[in-house]
Write an enzyme that holds these catalytic residues in place. Structure first.
Site, PDB file in Angstrom:
ATOM      1  N   ASP A  42       0.729  -1.195  -0.063  1.00 14.16           N
ATOM      2  CA  ASP A  42      -0.168  -0.229  -0.093  1.00 14.16           C
ATOM      3  C   ASP A  42       0.852   1.268   0.121  1.00 14.16           C
ATOM      4  O   ASP A  42       2.069   1.299  -0.433  1.00 14.16           O
ATOM      5  CB  ASP A  42      -0.998   0.160   1.187  1.00 14.16           C
ATOM      6  CG  ASP A  42      -2.246   0.755   0.926  1.00 14.16           C
ATOM      7  OD1 ASP A  42      -2.181   1.747   0.686  1.00 14.16           O
ATOM      8  OD2 ASP A  42      -3.174  -0.066   1.101  1.00 14.16           O
ATOM      9  N   HIS A  75      -4.084   6.013   3.053  1.00 17.48           N
ATOM     10  CA  HIS A  75      -4.704   4.603   2.480  1.00 17.48           C
ATOM     11  C   HIS A  75      -3.866   3.596   3.253  1.00 17.48           C
ATOM     12  O   HIS A  75      -4.740   2.715   3.723  1.00 17.48           O
ATOM     13  CB  HIS A  75      -4.478   4.716   0.905  1.00 17.48           C
ATOM     14  CG  HIS A  75      -5.305   3.615   0.443  1.00 17.48           C
ATOM     15  ND1 HIS A  75      -4.952   2.551   0.440  1.00 17.48           N
ATOM     16  CD2 HIS A  75      -6.404   3.851  -0.257  1.00 17.48           C
ATOM     17  CE1 HIS A  75      -5.715   1.836  -0.415  1.00 17.48           C
ATOM     18  NE2 HIS A  75      -6.701   2.833  -0.914  1.00 17.48           N
ATOM     19  N   SER A  77     -11.168  -0.796  -1.330  1.00 13.79           N
ATOM     20  CA  SER A  77      -9.917  -0.767  -0.621  1.00 13.79           C
ATOM     21  C   SER A  77     -10.121  -0.996   0.881  1.00 13.79           C
ATOM     22  O   SER A  77      -9.206  -1.576   1.735  1.00 13.79           O
ATOM     23  CB  SER A  77      -8.965   0.476  -0.680  1.00 13.79           C
ATOM     24  OG  SER A  77      -8.603   0.719  -1.967  1.00 13.79           O
TER      25      SER A  77
END
Ligand SMILES: *[C@@H]1O[C@H](CO)[C@@H](O)[C@H](O)[C@H]1NC(C)=O
Ligand SMILES: *[C@@H]1O[C@H](CO)[C@@H](O)[C@H](O)[C@H]1NC(C)=O
Ligand SMILES: *[C@@H]1O[C@H](CO)[C@@H](O)[C@H](O)[C@H]1NC(C)=O
Ligand SMILES: *[C@@H]1O[C@H](CO)[C@@H](O)[C@H](O)[C@H]1NC(C)=O
Length: 608
Positions: free
Chosen positions: A165, A238, A575
């Protein structure tokens, strides 16, 4: 003049000349190298798996030999090599012209030669584990007793999950390692240093961290210091969000900005070990992070060797490629052969048919659905009519303000009949908006910014999506979103009243709402574009308005104008659902260490 000569002369210069001459010389080499590889693109050459008969030097030499045979010189072959995959996956990435790529693809031992798809991290981004019954027993014996299951799995303490990520914010309370046992002996990974990240940032929770950017920099130029940490540290948010959803510790009293989604934040496997592989980099402030295949393959090659048990990859693409030309499909195939489970997001391009990405049959592809929680905020119109909106924007009850429809307060000539009423940037008249509440037919964070720019005091948006799903984000002015069916009510009220007004009440978190789950409006759909006989996505999990840890280096909206800092943030997307499944896969792995990744995938899909 060939590169070899320049390099030699530079070494010579370095010894005898001033530092700045060395720098000039370095620049000269860089320019020369750049010229050598200019007009070429990054290709990945896939050769299968290593047999174990060659050492690292021999492997790199072997990889260079392919390049040498299409390049003018040995030096050029060396310069144009980007990654050489040496542990498990056999292959390399390099600058090639399309002609060179085609020549290499015909060579002995070459399985495929391909360019990276555009892969990005796309956020649409407490309660989700309660909802899935994994955090608390609810006394209903017909349902799974979550806490018991967690106990049987020892909360995942012996399982290692690799997270591919945007990196990690190690200071988050979700990653504290208080009371955790020493790092499992099987772990062979490392904690790579970099900007604002050193070995002290790894602990018994974050047991490894690495970063990969050679392919990224080959295509996008050097990582910009203002945009990114050149290290495993997460600038974007994220990666911190997904990692904490998998393996965050239990943190009481967590909530988003303004106290929404409050409760105990927890990963699905709170004692699982996290290994961070940063493969996604943000090129520009408003751009979504890019995750090139060449770097992702390097991470797969390391993660398999490091000894992870599960790989969680919340990275989507807009298109699918044949498996042999898809870095995630290739990497996860090698992982699967070692019974490492690979879990991927299905993508957020729904509900367009065949929008699903990550479709290889051997990986788990996860769609996104809702949980039983909404954030309700009431709007009272001047005639007493009540409309329910949804918001996670903190604000106090507003005064009774004049209410206008965006269509009536636009700057003439700034909109077309297609964009009118939608509060696009630069379309609203300051004169007509100042001090008023603006209703926009559809809207999200950038529309809220436009209302603020024009001097509006609050905004009401129509939901861009049909159905009940509202993707939430904290706006920079008081605002709320109404479901599509309620838009006509508001417009008709404005049209039929002399002095329309609205009062906005603050939002509050409501749990136990139904029906739940329903599919998130953005979740990507099948059929599988590569092999329609194989159904994808495989499974769905919570991915709408999920609270999890956040970076302190980016605001919750990721907007330049936003200077707020939060420790937990609400995010939506596949996600967010992918790490839920990764966590459950880790728990199953803990209970059944002898189960193959296919058995774990099957048991997840057949029991939900
Ligand atoms: C690592 O960085 C922290 C600050 O973030 C610093 O206090 C510490 O001394 C550094 N440790 C090492 C081993 O360099
Ligand atoms: C959580 O917040 C409540 C109310 O503010 C407080 O009473 C409680 O002590 C807090 N719990 C923890 C563990 O901080
Ligand atoms: C969230 O906060 C509200 C108000 O303080 C409280 O009533 C509620 O119990 C909290 N919810 C959870 C799940 O802790
Ligand atoms: C917008 O206007 C153009 C011409 O000005 C017209 O052709 C088109 O049909 C209109 N579209 C809508 C949605 O009304």
């Amino acid at each position: 003049m060939d590169a070899k000569f320049i390099i030699t002369s530079c070494n010579f210069n370095k010894r005898f000349m001033e530092k700045y001459l060395a720098v000039l010389c370095f620049l000269f080499i860089s320019l020369h190298m750049k010229a050598l590889c200019e007009e070429r693109q990054v290709y990945i050459v896939y050769l299968g798996e290593h047999s174990g008969n060659r050492n690292f030097e021999e492997i790199e030499e072997h990889h260079r030999s392919f390049l040498h045979s299409v390049k003018g010189s040995k030096q050029e072959a060396e310069t144009c090599l980007i990654h050489s995959y040496k542990h498990i996956i056999n292959g390399f990435s390099a600058f090639l012209t399309p002609e060179e790529a085609s020549t290499v693809s015909e060579m002995d031992g070459v399985i495929s030669v391909f360019r990276s798809q555009t892969r990005r991290l796309r956020l649409q981004t407490t309660r989700s584990w309660d909802f899935t019954n994994l955090l608390e027993a609810n006394g209903d014996l017909s349902r799974v007793n979550g806490e018991k299951l967690l106990q049987r799995a020892s909360y995942g303490k012996d399982v290692i999950v690799g997270v591919f990520d945007s990196g990690i914010w190690p200071e988050s309370r979700s990653f504290n390692d208080e009371g955790m046992e020493p790092v499992p002996k099987s772990w062979k990974g490392t904690c790579q240093q970099g900007i604002a990240f050193n070995s002290s940032h790894c602990n018994r929770k974050i047991i490894g961290a690495r970063y990969y950017l050679k392919h990224y920099e080959a295509e996008h130029g050097p990582v910009k210091e203002k945009m990114e940490f050149r290290s495993p540290r997460d600038k974007n948010g994220h990666g911190t969000h997904t990692a904490s959803t998998i393996g965050g510790r239990r943190v009481p009293n967590a909530s988003s900005l303004g106290g929404f989604a409050n409760g105990t934040a927890s990963g699905g496997a709170p004692l699982v070990r996290l290994a961070i592989y940063k493969v996604c980099w943000q090129p520009d402030p408003l751009d979504e992070p890019v995750c090139p295949d060449g770097d992702t393959l390097a991470a797969f090659d390391d993660a398999i060797k490091d000894g992870v048990h599960v790989i969680s990859l919340s990275i989507g693409s807009y298109t699918s490629s044949p498996y042999a030309e898809d870095g995630t499909a290739i990497g996860s195939l090698h992982a699967l052969k070692r019974d490492i489970i690979v879990v991927c997001s299905a993508g957020n391009s729904g509900p367009t048919p065949s929008s699903v990405s990550n479709v290889a049959p051997w990986l788990i592809s996860v769609g996104a659905s809702s949980i039983d929680r909404i954030f309700q905020s009431t709007i009272v119109l001047g005639n007493g009519l009540i409309v329910q909106g949804r918001t996670v924007t903190p604000f106090r009850k507003t005064k009774k303000y004049p209410l206008v429809y965006a269509v009536d307060v636009e700057i003439p000539g700034k909109t077309t009949n297609v964009t009118t009423g939608r509060c696009f940037p630069g379309t609203l008249s300051k004169k007509l908006v100042k001090g008023k509440v603006v209703f926009c037919w559809v809207g999200f964070i950038s529309q809220a910014l436009e209302v603020r720019r024009a001097g509006g005091v609050a905004a009401i948006f129509g939901n861009p999506y049909g159905g009940k799903g509202v993707v939430e984000s904290p706006f920079l002015l008081p605002g709320t979103t109404v479901l599509q069916n309620d838009r006509a009510t508001i417009v008709s009220y404005i049209l039929n009243n002399e002095n329309p007004t609205a009062t906005l009440f603050p939002g509050r978190t409501i749990i136990g709402t139904g029906p739940a789950p329903f599919m998130a409006p953005f979740t990507a759909l099948g059929p599988n574009g590569i092999e329609p006989n194989i159904l994808k996505p495989d499974i769905t999990a919570p991915g709408l308005n999920i609270l999890a840890a956040w970076t302190e280096a980016s605001p919750p909206t990721q907007l330049l104008q936003d200077h707020r800092v939060v420790k937990y943030n609400i995010g939506s997307g596949t996600s967010m659902s992918c790490p839920h499944v990764s966590a459950v896969a880790a728990l199953l792995k803990a209970i059944h260490p002898d189960w193959s990744s296919a058995a774990i995938r099957s048991s997840l899909m057949t029991t939900g």
